[in-house]
Motif scaffolding. Structure first.
Motif, PDB file in Angstrom:
ATOM      1  N   ASP A 214      20.339  35.377  27.666  1.00 23.19           N
ATOM      2  CA  ASP A 214      20.878  36.195  28.176  1.00 23.19           C
ATOM      3  C   ASP A 214      21.533  35.271  29.368  1.00 23.19           C
ATOM      4  N   GLY A 215      20.748  34.657  29.964  1.00 20.29           N
ATOM      5  CA  GLY A 215      21.482  34.041  30.877  1.00 20.29           C
ATOM      6  C   GLY A 215      20.704  33.469  31.908  1.00 20.29           C
ATOM      7  N   PHE A 216      19.877  33.858  31.389  1.00 18.78           N
ATOM      8  CA  PHE A 216      18.410  33.875  33.261  1.00 18.78           C
ATOM      9  C   PHE A 216      17.619  32.867  32.015  1.00 18.78           C
ATOM     10  N   TRP A 217      16.744  32.199  32.722  1.00 17.58           N
ATOM     11  CA  TRP A 217      15.483  31.474  32.935  1.00 17.58           C
ATOM     12  C   TRP A 217      14.149  32.307  33.046  1.00 17.58           C
ATOM     13  N   ASN A 218      13.535  31.290  32.171  1.00 20.43           N
ATOM     14  CA  ASN A 218      11.958  32.639  32.084  1.00 20.43           C
ATOM     15  C   ASN A 218      10.779  32.125  33.124  1.00 20.43           C
ATOM     16  N   VAL A 219      10.224  32.773  33.935  1.00 17.34           N
ATOM     17  CA  VAL A 219       9.458  32.333  35.072  1.00 17.34           C
ATOM     18  C   VAL A 219       8.830  31.058  34.481  1.00 17.34           C
ATOM     19  N   SER A 220       7.900  31.031  33.304  1.00 18.17           N
ATOM     20  CA  SER A 220       7.649  30.091  32.813  1.00 18.17           C
ATOM     21  C   SER A 220       8.212  29.806  31.462  1.00 18.17           C
TER      22      SER A 220
ATOM     23  N   ASN B 248       6.301  33.481  25.889  1.00 21.36           N
ATOM     24  CA  ASN B 248       4.837  34.590  25.688  1.00 21.36           C
ATOM     25  C   ASN B 248       3.586  34.781  26.845  1.00 21.36           C
ATOM     26  N   THR B 249       3.407  33.968  27.585  1.00 24.28           N
ATOM     27  CA  THR B 249       2.689  33.827  28.558  1.00 24.28           C
ATOM     28  C   THR B 249       3.045  34.500  29.795  1.00 24.28           C
ATOM     29  N   TYR B 250       4.362  34.162  30.464  1.00 30.75           N
ATOM     30  CA  TYR B 250       4.582  34.951  31.381  1.00 30.75           C
ATOM     31  C   TYR B 250       6.841  34.409  31.318  1.00 30.75           C
ATOM     32  N   GLY B 251       7.631  35.170  30.373  1.00 33.76           N
ATOM     33  CA  GLY B 251       8.739  35.193  30.401  1.00 33.76           C
ATOM     34  C   GLY B 251       9.514  36.320  31.409  1.00 33.76           C
ATOM     35  N   GLY B 252      10.739  36.283  30.554  1.00 36.91           N
ATOM     36  CA  GLY B 252      11.423  37.857  31.761  1.00 36.91           C
ATOM     37  C   GLY B 252      12.422  37.107  32.568  1.00 36.91           C
ATOM     38  N   LYS B 253      12.680  37.994  32.761  1.00 33.07           N
ATOM     39  CA  LYS B 253      14.581  37.499  33.630  1.00 33.07           C
ATOM     40  C   LYS B 253      13.734  37.087  35.063  1.00 33.07           C
ATOM     41  N   GLU B 254      14.468  35.855  35.714  1.00 37.09           N
ATOM     42  CA  GLU B 254      13.948  35.143  36.772  1.00 37.09           C
ATOM     43  C   GLU B 254      14.488  34.540  37.788  1.00 37.09           C
ATOM     44  N   VAL B 255      15.269  34.815  39.071  1.00 38.30           N
ATOM     45  CA  VAL B 255      16.259  35.191  40.016  1.00 38.30           C
ATOM     46  C   VAL B 255      16.537  33.629  40.202  1.00 38.30           C
ATOM     47  N   THR B 256      15.583  33.383  41.450  1.00 42.01           N
ATOM     48  CA  THR B 256      15.063  32.478  41.861  1.00 42.01           C
ATOM     49  C   THR B 256      15.640  30.551  41.223  1.00 42.01           C
ATOM     50  N   GLY B 257      14.513  30.447  40.211  1.00 46.17           N
ATOM     51  CA  GLY B 257      14.833  29.321  39.083  1.00 46.17           C
ATOM     52  C   GLY B 257      15.515  29.138  38.237  1.00 46.17           C
ATOM     53  N   THR B 258      16.399  30.810  38.039  1.00 45.08           N
ATOM     54  CA  THR B 258      18.056  30.595  37.255  1.00 45.08           C
ATOM     55  C   THR B 258      19.153  30.486  38.780  1.00 45.08           C
TER      56      THR B 258
ATOM     57  N   GLU C 156      23.735  47.427  43.599  1.00 46.88           N
ATOM     58  CA  GLU C 156      24.467  48.025  44.187  1.00 46.88           C
ATOM     59  C   GLU C 156      24.786  48.167  45.684  1.00 46.88           C
ATOM     60  N   ASP C 157      23.654  47.694  46.118  1.00 45.12           N
ATOM     61  CA  ASP C 157      23.576  47.627  48.276  1.00 45.12           C
ATOM     62  C   ASP C 157      23.420  46.251  47.924  1.00 45.12           C
ATOM     63  N   GLY C 158      23.676  45.599  47.097  1.00 45.35           N
ATOM     64  CA  GLY C 158      22.946  43.672  47.761  1.00 45.35           C
ATOM     65  C   GLY C 158      22.138  43.387  47.139  1.00 45.35           C
ATOM     66  N   MET C 159      21.009  44.192  47.021  1.00 44.03           N
ATOM     67  CA  MET C 159      19.504  44.107  46.778  1.00 44.03           C
ATOM     68  C   MET C 159      19.011  42.778  45.521  1.00 44.03           C
ATOM     69  N   LEU C 160      18.327  42.087  45.798  1.00 38.73           N
ATOM     70  CA  LEU C 160      18.497  40.735  44.575  1.00 38.73           C
ATOM     71  C   LEU C 160      16.673  41.476  43.666  1.00 38.73           C
ATOM     72  N   GLY C 161      16.950  42.393  42.692  1.00 36.35           N
ATOM     73  CA  GLY C 161      16.261  42.584  41.797  1.00 36.35           C
ATOM     74  C   GLY C 161      15.610  41.020  40.975  1.00 36.35           C
ATOM     75  N   TYR C 162      14.564  41.498  40.713  1.00 32.01           N
ATOM     76  CA  TYR C 162      13.791  39.928  39.763  1.00 32.01           C
ATOM     77  C   TYR C 162      13.541  38.829  40.035  1.00 32.01           C
ATOM     78  N   VAL C 163      12.530  38.932  41.844  1.00 33.66           N
ATOM     79  CA  VAL C 163      13.094  37.740  42.512  1.00 33.66           C
ATOM     80  C   VAL C 163      11.152  37.579  42.225  1.00 33.66           C
ATOM     81  N   GLN C 164      10.659  36.515  41.952  1.00 32.86           N
ATOM     82  CA  GLN C 164       9.752  36.602  42.254  1.00 32.86           C
ATOM     83  C   GLN C 164       9.160  35.860  43.013  1.00 32.86           C
TER      84      GLN C 164
END
Length: 376
Positions: free
Chosen positions: A264-270, A275-285, A324-332
């Protein structure tokens, strides 16, 4: 007939250019939206942060935001960005957090923006304190200050900027000694030369493993080092021996990060243990996007390979993370490893929002430059 053919050919050539300009406008508008959200929410930049306890607003999390804001100003010369920066820095008397005697890289990070403003204005009063601070640290002759890889980003660029300002190689010599100590000696060496990834600090070097048996490579931690190399190399001549040394690390790190980008273009947290800590994350990406974009423009990374990685990263950030308002999601949230601040979700507000915005601005503005670069 020939005239019609020429007109059709010109039209065909213009279409991609128009699409490219439209994409650049989209990147700029999204970047402004994210920044405007932050500046509106934190309208008074002198107000201390209050997460668990009060902290002055020149702490590292806010300092990273201003790194991003200065990068945005370079492509969007809005006076409000300067006013917002100078109000913040004036309030803190252009001083490192905790004064000129601090040796903590987190305290020094704000100095990067002070030096940026010096380069823009020529006003030496903006950099007297951070220069005094760094000069004092050099006099200690210690090189084992950066025991965590975040510190490389927080402090190393300052030495390179002071070198650019003074032409005194002492600043480069000293910061390279510290970099090599962190890379090769701290905890047995925080850089895995075989893979191109970094362990966050000595607590995560082998035999430490994630629950699935894989090494723990933290996305944002690796992003910090990657961004630091960009910011340091940007101040140096490409023929400099240190540039070549850092360039080698940069290329190997780039290959490592490229190898683990999510579909999907992101990088996992780990990074290698989803499998340990995956998922979308903004800062590393965003930090990887920053480095890849810069690397392409400086002929270090082949555009044929890395441009599509940048496109995927930007699409992920802009379409999936920006509200929509400019807030960022997926920020660890803040921490030292992939487990910190979990779960990382679209709607969750992290403990600090400033460094997430700063990382986003670094990545977005460098990607904008890349799009403009390819228009030439």
């Amino acid at each position: 007939m020939k005239k019609i053919f020429i007109m059709l050919t010109l039209a065909a050539m213009a279409m991609p250019m128009s699409a490219q300009n439209e994409k650049m406008d989209g990147v700029m508008n999204t970047t402004r939206k994210v920044n405007n959200f932050f500046m509106h929410k934190y309208a008074d930049p002198t107000t201390p942060t209050n997460v668990g306890r009060l902290r002055p607003s020149n702490l590292w999390t806010r300092a990273v935001y201003y790194e991003g804001l200065m990068n945005l100003y370079n492509i969007d010369a809005n006076q409000s960005y300067i006013d917002y920066t100078d109000k913040w820095a004036d309030f803190h008397k252009w001083m490192p957090r905790n004064g000129v005697k601090t040796t903590d890289a987190d305290d020094q990070c704000c100095g990067q923006t002070y030096i940026d403003r010096f380069f823009q204005t020529g006003d030496s009063s903006k950099i007297n304190s951070i220069k005094e601070n760094i000069d004092l640290q050099i006099k200690s002759n210690r090189v084992n200050y950066w025991t965590w890889i975040d510190a490389i980003q927080m402090s190393m660029p300052i030495y390179a900027e002071l070198y650019k300002m003074t032409k005194d190689r002492l600043y480069l010599d000293y910061c390279m000694k510290m970099y090599r100590w962190s890379r090769n000696e701290c905890g047995g060496g925080l850089y895995n030369n075989k893979t191109g990834f970094w362990w966050r600090d000595k607590d995560y070097v082998p035999p430490y493993k994630e629950s699935d048996g894989k090494d723990c490579y933290w996305s944002r931690g690796n992003g910090w080092v990657y961004a630091a190399l960009v910011r340091v190399m940007s101040q140096m001549d490409k023929k400099d021996k240190y540039y070549k040394e850092l360039e080698n690390d940069f290329i190997k790190m780039s290959k490592a990060f490229a190898s683990c980008q999510r579909e999907d273009g992101f990088w996992n947290v780990s990074l290698v243990s989803p499998n340990t800590y995956g998922g979308k994350e903004v800062t590393g990406t965003a930090l990887f996007l920053y480095g890849f974009s810069w690397g392409i423009m400086n002929n270090i990374l082949p555009a044929k390979t890395y441009k599509k990685i940048c496109d995927k990263a930007w699409n992920a950030l802009s379409k999936d993370a920006v509200h929509e308002d400019g807030m960022l999601g997926y920020v660890q949230g803040t921490g030292k490893d992939p487990s910190a601040g979990q779960p990382v979700t679209y709607d969750k507000i992290p403990d600090f929002e400033d460094y997430g915005t700063g990382c986003f601005l670094l990545g977005a503005t460098e990607y904008y430059k890349l799009l403009k670069f390819r228009l030439k």
